[in-house]
Design a protein around this motif. Sequence first.
Motif, mmCIF file in Angstrom:
data_model
loop_
_atom_site.group_PDB
_atom_site.id
_atom_site.type_symbol
_atom_site.label_atom_id
_atom_site.label_comp_id
_atom_site.label_asym_id
_atom_site.label_seq_id
_atom_site.Cartn_x
_atom_site.Cartn_y
_atom_site.Cartn_z
ATOM 1 N N ILE A 1 -13.051 2.472 -2.968
ATOM 2 C CA ILE A 1 -13.376 3.817 -3.475
ATOM 3 C C ILE A 1 -12.430 4.174 -4.614
ATOM 4 N N ASP A 2 -11.140 3.925 -4.424
ATOM 5 C CA ASP A 2 -10.168 4.203 -5.499
ATOM 6 C C ASP A 2 -10.507 3.424 -6.766
ATOM 7 N N GLY A 3 -11.005 2.192 -6.578
ATOM 8 C CA GLY A 3 -11.361 1.341 -7.712
ATOM 9 C C GLY A 3 -12.772 1.574 -8.227
ATOM 10 N N ARG A 4 -13.454 2.565 -7.668
ATOM 11 C CA ARG A 4 -14.797 2.973 -8.063
ATOM 12 C C ARG A 4 -15.848 1.892 -7.794
ATOM 13 N N ASP A 5 -15.614 1.046 -6.795
ATOM 14 C CA ASP A 5 -16.612 0.073 -6.347
ATOM 15 C C ASP A 5 -17.206 0.611 -5.052
ATOM 16 N N PHE A 6 -18.122 1.540 -5.214
ATOM 17 C CA PHE A 6 -18.645 2.280 -4.069
ATOM 18 C C PHE A 6 -19.547 1.425 -3.173
ATOM 19 N N ALA A 7 -20.227 0.445 -3.759
ATOM 20 C CA ALA A 7 -21.069 -0.449 -2.951
ATOM 21 C C ALA A 7 -20.198 -1.287 -2.013
ATOM 22 N N GLU A 8 -19.107 -1.821 -2.533
ATOM 23 C CA GLU A 8 -18.193 -2.577 -1.665
ATOM 24 C C GLU A 8 -17.606 -1.670 -0.597
ATOM 25 N N ALA A 9 -17.256 -0.464 -0.975
ATOM 26 C CA ALA A 9 -16.691 0.479 -0.014
ATOM 27 C C ALA A 9 -17.679 0.750 1.111
ATOM 28 N N GLU A 10 -18.934 0.948 0.771
ATOM 29 C CA GLU A 10 -19.950 1.195 1.789
ATOM 30 C C GLU A 10 -20.088 -0.001 2.737
ATOM 31 N N ASP B 1 -11.009 -4.229 6.776
ATOM 32 C CA ASP B 1 -12.181 -3.709 6.070
ATOM 33 C C ASP B 1 -12.052 -2.227 5.768
ATOM 34 N N LEU B 2 -11.492 -1.474 6.691
ATOM 35 C CA LEU B 2 -11.347 -0.035 6.458
ATOM 36 C C LEU B 2 -10.394 0.241 5.296
ATOM 37 N N LEU B 3 -9.289 -0.476 5.247
ATOM 38 C CA LEU B 3 -8.361 -0.317 4.118
ATOM 39 C C LEU B 3 -9.003 -0.766 2.814
ATOM 40 N N LEU B 4 -9.711 -1.904 2.856
ATOM 41 C CA LEU B 4 -10.371 -2.391 1.645
ATOM 42 C C LEU B 4 -11.472 -1.433 1.184
ATOM 43 N N ALA B 5 -12.122 -0.754 2.127
ATOM 44 C CA ALA B 5 -13.129 0.247 1.755
ATOM 45 C C ALA B 5 -12.468 1.397 1.000
ATOM 46 N N TYR C 1 0.831 -1.202 0.000
ATOM 47 C CA TYR C 1 0.000 0.000 0.000
ATOM 48 C C TYR C 1 0.869 1.257 0.000
ATOM 49 N N GLU C 2 1.872 1.273 0.865
ATOM 50 C CA GLU C 2 2.726 2.451 1.009
ATOM 51 C C GLU C 2 3.705 2.621 -0.146
ATOM 52 N N GLN C 3 4.303 1.531 -0.606
ATOM 53 C CA GLN C 3 5.377 1.664 -1.592
ATOM 54 C C GLN C 3 4.907 1.597 -3.037
ATOM 55 N N TYR C 4 3.811 0.909 -3.290
ATOM 56 C CA TYR C 4 3.398 0.709 -4.675
ATOM 57 C C TYR C 4 2.047 1.361 -4.948
ATOM 58 N N SER C 5 0.996 0.732 -4.479
ATOM 59 C CA SER C 5 -0.335 1.295 -4.686
ATOM 60 C C SER C 5 -1.323 0.601 -3.774
ATOM 61 N N PRO C 6 -2.434 1.260 -3.495
ATOM 62 C CA PRO C 6 -3.474 0.585 -2.714
ATOM 63 C C PRO C 6 -3.958 -0.691 -3.394
ATOM 64 N N ARG D 1 -21.687 9.306 -0.875
ATOM 65 C CA ARG D 1 -21.704 10.516 -1.704
ATOM 66 C C ARG D 1 -21.487 10.160 -3.160
ATOM 67 N N LEU D 2 -20.531 9.270 -3.405
ATOM 68 C CA LEU D 2 -20.233 8.861 -4.776
ATOM 69 C C LEU D 2 -21.349 8.006 -5.379
ATOM 70 N N LEU D 3 -22.143 7.370 -4.523
ATOM 71 C CA LEU D 3 -23.338 6.652 -4.973
ATOM 72 C C LEU D 3 -24.528 7.600 -5.146
#
Length: 137
Positions: A82-91, A74-78, A48-53, A122-124
């Motif tokens: 969001i970054d991956g535009r899967d807002f339902a999973e994020a919620e 779960d918080l990190l995956l949320a 996450y820190e060195q490459y990408s979420p 919000r994004l939903l």
Amino acid sequence: MTGFTVRCAPNEDVAQRADEIMRGDLATLAAQAQLPPDLAYVWAGIQYEQYSPQAARPFLLDAAKQGFDDPSVDLLLASIAIDGRDFAEAETRATRAMEAYTEMNVPELRARSHATRGEARRLLERFEEAGQDFDME
């Protein structure tokens, strides 16, 4: 052991060398698909820190699948969702984290979970629910 040494090193040179060893060992275990759940979580943090979420996502999922049940997964995956535009999973994941942090009485991470869920909502375009998350008590 190297993880402990990184955090409690007697000097900067020892900390740097321990960090290099730890990362190398974790990379080897990851390449061999032999990371136990706690180390999969640590490796996810490095990714996450060195490459990408998104690079961290499979390791977080693996840690959870193996029984690592810290709500930070779960918080990190949320956030990653969001970054991956899967807002339902994020919620869903932010809600799960928020419930766990409420039960554990960790207000700062409960608030972060609310904010993450609010952003997903919000994004939903569910603005009223998002507002409730942002205006949490």
